[in-house]
Every structure is written in C-alpha cells, then in structure tokens.
Design an enzyme around this catalytic site. Structure first.
Site, mmCIF file in Angstrom:
data_model
loop_
_atom_site.group_PDB
_atom_site.id
_atom_site.type_symbol
_atom_site.label_atom_id
_atom_site.label_comp_id
_atom_site.label_asym_id
_atom_site.label_seq_id
_atom_site.Cartn_x
_atom_site.Cartn_y
_atom_site.Cartn_z
ATOM 1 N N LYS A 287 33.650 50.482 38.991
ATOM 2 C CA LYS A 287 32.547 49.797 39.670
ATOM 3 C C LYS A 287 31.267 49.843 38.836
ATOM 4 O O LYS A 287 30.429 48.942 38.934
ATOM 5 C CB LYS A 287 32.304 50.410 41.058
ATOM 6 N N THR B 150 41.800 31.810 45.102
ATOM 7 C CA THR B 150 41.022 31.935 46.328
ATOM 8 C C THR B 150 41.943 32.207 47.514
ATOM 9 O O THR B 150 41.622 33.009 48.394
ATOM 10 C CB THR B 150 40.193 30.667 46.576
ATOM 11 N N GLN C 292 42.881 35.744 47.462
ATOM 12 C CA GLN C 292 41.794 36.575 47.965
ATOM 13 C C GLN C 292 41.825 36.629 49.491
ATOM 14 O O GLN C 292 41.679 37.692 50.092
ATOM 15 C CB GLN C 292 40.446 35.995 47.503
ATOM 16 N N LYS D 171 43.415 28.120 39.702
ATOM 17 C CA LYS D 171 42.192 28.674 40.262
ATOM 18 C C LYS D 171 42.168 28.599 41.792
ATOM 19 O O LYS D 171 41.774 29.538 42.477
ATOM 20 C CB LYS D 171 40.987 27.942 39.696
ATOM 21 N N HIS E 182 26.802 44.067 46.621
ATOM 22 C CA HIS E 182 28.179 44.501 46.385
ATOM 23 C C HIS E 182 28.249 45.520 45.255
ATOM 24 O O HIS E 182 28.860 46.589 45.391
ATOM 25 C CB HIS E 182 29.054 43.294 46.053
#
Length: 297
Positions: A122, A206, A209, A202, A148
């Site tokens: 992170k 999504t 996700q 691509k 985030h």
C-alpha cells in the site's frame, strides 16, 4: 487537551500490548503504528505541495518508468496471490469461519508474511499518485483516490498487528489477483499505441472488479448468521469497503459502457482519454500514454 491526548495514547499502547501478535514485533513498520502514520502524512504533504511545485514546470515523460513500475507490481501481485493460496485459501482454509492460526508453523508464517507484504504494497502504490503529480494530471488526484491510499495503510497495519491470517484475508487474496491483471493492463498500455489492440479486455476488468466486491460482501455477510469468534470489527471494515467500492465501480461501469454516446475518462497511473460508442468499443480518441483506468481498490 494535551493530557487527554496523552491518556488516549497510553490506552492505545496498552491495548496494542495486550492484543498484539508477537510474531511481527521485529518486522518493518510493525512495532508501532507511528512510522506508518508518518509515511502517510508525508504522502499527504506531497499530494498538497506537489501540484504547486509542478505548476510552472513541464510534465515529466515517464513511459519507461511506468513500464518498469507496473510490471514490477505484476510480479509482486503474483507473489501475493501464490502465497495467499499457499498460506491457506488454496491449502486447507474453509470459506466459512476461518480463525487466525497464531502458531509458528510454516503455513501460518507464510500467511502472516504475505499479509505483511500486502500491507507494505500500500505504500508502494502511493507512487500511482506521485506519477499523477509528475505528469501534471492534477484532475486525477481525486478525494477518493487520496482517501483510499491514505486509509489502507492504517487498516492493514491493524490487520497484520492483530489478525494476520484467517477470515479477513479472503478479500486480500481476491484483490491481489485483480491487481495482478490490472497491472498487466497498465504495463501493456504504457508501452505504446501499438499495444491497444491487445487491450480489448478492459471492459471485463471492470466486471471482475464488481464480481470481486460482490464476493467480498457475501463472504462477510455469512458471519451475521453463524457463530464465529473471529473479531467482528474487522468484518464490518472489510464489508464496508466492499460495498463502497461496488457502488463506485457500478457507477463507472454504467457511465462507461451502458450510456450510449457518453464519453468516459479512464484513469490509471498514466492518463487515458477513451471515447466509447456505448457498446464498450473504443472510439477514435485515444491518448496512448496511459496505464488504463482509475484503480480504486
């Protein structure tokens, strides 16, 4: 006020000493929450002052750097996928009430080690923001993006310090796999325009996700119906993240692929301008100096 703060800090130290996992006492950034907090504050300072310093400068051209960075992140993400699997999720973990193994067995230490790497990653991912700054892509440094990157080190320090393994690492296992695919996409996109024909998938990223966040929420929700001594506070944190990001990605998916004729900006750690035709196909405007779309998770 100073006395109140001091008492709060003393209570925090007492809580940590009582509940901490001693196996990570000597690990980098694990002895105390304050070194990681300092790094987050440095990150926020750079986010604040960086665009001001770049205001009168030409943007940096970082294609080679972005290629190296993204493919290095591909390898790190792959390593984490493998070790989250070896540490339990493909090696004996139940997908129900899976408690943390606090022993020093090889499998338990594999899981604890990869949890630390997920936490440390992170800080590495903060470079996504720094690349925005150096390339003068200020519009892409949204509140959500900064929030985030600033909050994840805190939540995962707590995770590694207290519950390094078990139920709460399922989302990290999934997320590492998604990052593996996403950084491949970013790396290929950074190479140049001739790679665009290989980036047809691509739209499916999504969708993956959305599936990821759905699985995370379903996985967390089962603890509402079964008896499990796993600490519920971590479950609520994970479930909240899953819900927030599911809503955000669903909004993005609708705007990018379901609304006919609506142009969509897709952000990675480069910049990308892709006009869609409403059916998921790329239109005619494409900036090839891109690493894909905005990474929220």
């Amino acid at each position: 006020m100073a006395q109140v703060i001091q008492e709060y800090l003393q209570r925090w130290d007492q809580f940590v000493d009582k509940h901490k996992d001693p196996r990570v006492d000597d690990w980098l950034l694990m002895d105390s929450v304050w070194p990681g907090t300092f790094l987050v504050l440095v990150y926020l300072f750079i986010v604040w002052v960086g665009p001001k310093l770049m205001e009168k400068r030409q943007p940096f051209q970082l294609r080679e750097v972005l290629m190296a960075y993204n493919f290095a992140m591909v390898l790190l993400s792959l390593y984490m996928v493998i070790d989250f699997g070896r540490g339990g999720w493909l090696n004996g973990y139940t997908y129900g009430c899976q408690l943390v193994d606090y022993s020093n067995s090889p499998q338990a230490m594999t899981m604890l080690n990869v949890c630390w790497w997920f936490y440390f990653s992170k800080f590495i991912e903060m470079w996504d923001t720094f690349f925005f700054i150096l390339r003068k892509k200020k519009a892409q440094i949204s509140f959500l993006h900064v929030f985030h990157h600033a909050i994840m080190p805190f939540t995962w320090w707590i995770g590694v310090r207290f519950v390094g393994g078990g139920f709460g690492t399922f989302h990290a296992f999934l997320n590492s796999f998604i990052h593996f695919l996403m950084y491949i996409y970013y790396g290929l996109a950074a190479i140049g325009p001739h790679m665009h024909k290989y980036l047809w998938w691509k739209k499916y990223m999504t969708k993956m996700q959305l599936i990821q966040f759905t699985l995370v929420m379903l996985h967390c929700s089962q603890l509402l119906f079964i008896e499990c001594p796993y600490p519920k506070v971590f479950v609520w944190i994970i479930a909240s993240y899953g819900f927030i990001f599911f809503v955000l990605f669903l909004h993005f998916y609708i705007a990018a692929y379901l609304k006919k004729g609506k142009p969509t900006m897709l952000y990675g750690n480069g910049d990308s301008k892709v006009e869609h035709n409403g059916d998921g196909r790329h239109g005619s405007k494409t900036d090839s100096n891109s690493n894909g779309y905005h990474k929220l998770d």
